[in-house]
Enzyme design. Structure first.
Site, PDB file in Angstrom:
ATOM      1  N   SER A   1       0.837  -1.210   0.000  1.00  0.00           N
ATOM      2  CA  SER A   1       0.000   0.000   0.000  1.00  0.00           C
ATOM      3  C   SER A   1       0.865   1.251   0.000  1.00  0.00           C
ATOM      4  O   SER A   1       2.056   1.203   0.281  1.00  0.00           O
ATOM      5  CB  SER A   1      -0.883   0.027   1.245  1.00  0.00           C
ATOM      6  OG  SER A   1      -1.694  -1.120   1.283  1.00  0.00           O
TER       7      SER A   1
HETATM    8  N1  SAH Z   1      -0.384  -4.796   3.976  1.00  0.00           N
HETATM    9  C1  SAH Z   1       0.189  -5.353   2.775  1.00  0.00           C
HETATM   10  C2  SAH Z   1      -0.864  -5.331   1.695  1.00  0.00           C
HETATM   11  C3  SAH Z   1      -0.664  -6.389   0.682  1.00  0.00           C
HETATM   12  S1  SAH Z   1      -1.907  -6.428  -0.564  1.00  0.00           S
HETATM   13  C4  SAH Z   1       1.404  -4.554   2.360  1.00  0.00           C
HETATM   14  O1  SAH Z   1       1.394  -3.341   2.566  1.00  0.00           O
HETATM   15  O2  SAH Z   1       2.342  -5.122   1.816  1.00  0.00           O
HETATM   16  C5  SAH Z   1      -3.090  -7.502   0.159  1.00  0.00           C
HETATM   17  C6  SAH Z   1      -2.626  -8.889   0.476  1.00  0.00           C
HETATM   18  O3  SAH Z   1      -3.771  -9.635   0.888  1.00  0.00           O
HETATM   19  C7  SAH Z   1      -2.007  -9.653  -0.694  1.00  0.00           C
HETATM   20  O4  SAH Z   1      -0.729 -10.091  -0.320  1.00  0.00           O
HETATM   21  C8  SAH Z   1      -2.980 -10.831  -0.904  1.00  0.00           C
HETATM   22  O5  SAH Z   1      -2.338 -12.015  -1.317  1.00  0.00           O
HETATM   23  C9  SAH Z   1      -3.614 -10.974   0.462  1.00  0.00           C
HETATM   24  N2  SAH Z   1      -4.919 -11.623   0.497  1.00  0.00           N
HETATM   25  C10 SAH Z   1      -5.951 -11.504  -0.369  1.00  0.00           C
HETATM   26  N3  SAH Z   1      -6.997 -12.252   0.034  1.00  0.00           N
HETATM   27  C11 SAH Z   1      -6.620 -12.892   1.159  1.00  0.00           C
HETATM   28  C12 SAH Z   1      -7.260 -13.822   2.041  1.00  0.00           C
HETATM   29  N4  SAH Z   1      -8.500 -14.236   1.839  1.00  0.00           N
HETATM   30  N5  SAH Z   1      -6.560 -14.255   3.109  1.00  0.00           N
HETATM   31  C13 SAH Z   1      -5.288 -13.860   3.334  1.00  0.00           C
HETATM   32  N6  SAH Z   1      -4.638 -12.972   2.542  1.00  0.00           N
HETATM   33  C14 SAH Z   1      -5.285 -12.506   1.466  1.00  0.00           C
END
Ligand code: SAH
Length: 197
Positions: free
Chosen positions: A42
């Site tokens: 993000s």
């Molecule tokens: N806070 C993280 C955001 C990553 S983007 C950062 O700043 O790096 C969101 C993440 O959620 C992705 O890595 C994706 O694989 C994960 N995600 C999506 N659906 C999910 C689920 N049902 N359970 C666990 N993780 C999930």
């Protein structure tokens, strides 16, 4: 939480450390950036703002859905007692775990799974933060929020979501308010987009 300490710590946290190869050079841009597997880290200003609004306390047990790069996880681990973080893409989870261990955090529990229904084994949680877009309000997760708890979750279609702050008071009553519009990658799973379209 101590907001000054948060801002200070945030300014020392090296975002490049959480990025891969060529993206390291762009770490200072206030924008989301690719982290592989079609996922993004993000934008830093939003990570800071969400942490401030989640407002973890020193003794908080925090559930994070969407470990991704681990950047948000580091902030949570720094300002709470324990973080339970769930990521569905195993390669991302492993990388994040390696980074956070290297930084010295020993208060993070990692799980590779669909986190859309939370983590019942360790529930309830004082704070819950979801960093992927839920297609509908994730009721199972809300059910794992402790009294006096706070939860932040983006809810809405893939194009744009409402960032919701859901709170539960000491007596268990839930309230919610919208913090504005955001755009996150889709949450996959039970409360994600693939079964609510
Ligand atoms: N806070 C993280 C955001 C990553 S983007 C950062 O700043 O790096 C969101 C993440 O959620 C992705 O890595 C994706 O694989 C994960 N995600 C999506 N659906 C999910 C689920 N049902 N359970 C666990 N993780 C999930």
């Amino acid at each position: 939480m101590d907001e000054r300490a948060l801002t200070e710590f945030f300014s020392t946290l090296d975002r490049a450390f959480f990025l891969n190869g060529p993206y390291k050079a762009l770490a200072d841009c206030d924008a989301p950036l690719p982290i592989g597997y079609e996922q993004t880290i993000s934008q830093p200003s939003l990570v800071l703002e969400m942490t401030r609004l989640l407002s973890p306390e020193k003794d908080s047990r925090v559930l994070e859905i969407g470990t991704g790069s681990g950047f948000q996880t580091a902030l949570l681990a720094e300002f709470s007692a324990r973080v339970y973080t769930v990521e569905r893409v195993s390669a991302l989870a492993r990388k994040a775990e390696k980074r956070l261990t290297q930084l010295g955090y020993d208060n993070i529990v990692f799980l590779i799974a669909d986190g859309s229904a939370g983590w019942q084994e360790y529930a309830p949680f004082d704070r819950i933060i979801v960093t992927a877009a839920a297609g509908k309000k994730p009721l199972a997760l809300i059910g794992q929020l402790a009294p006096s708890g706070r939860m932040i979750v983006p809810v809405g279609p893939p194009s744009v979501q409402d960032l919701l702050l859901i709170t539960r008071d000491e007596r268990g009553t839930l309230s919610e308010r919208s913090l504005g519009q955001v755009r996150f990658v889709e949450m996959v799973g039970e409360y994600g987009w693939n079964d609510s379209r």
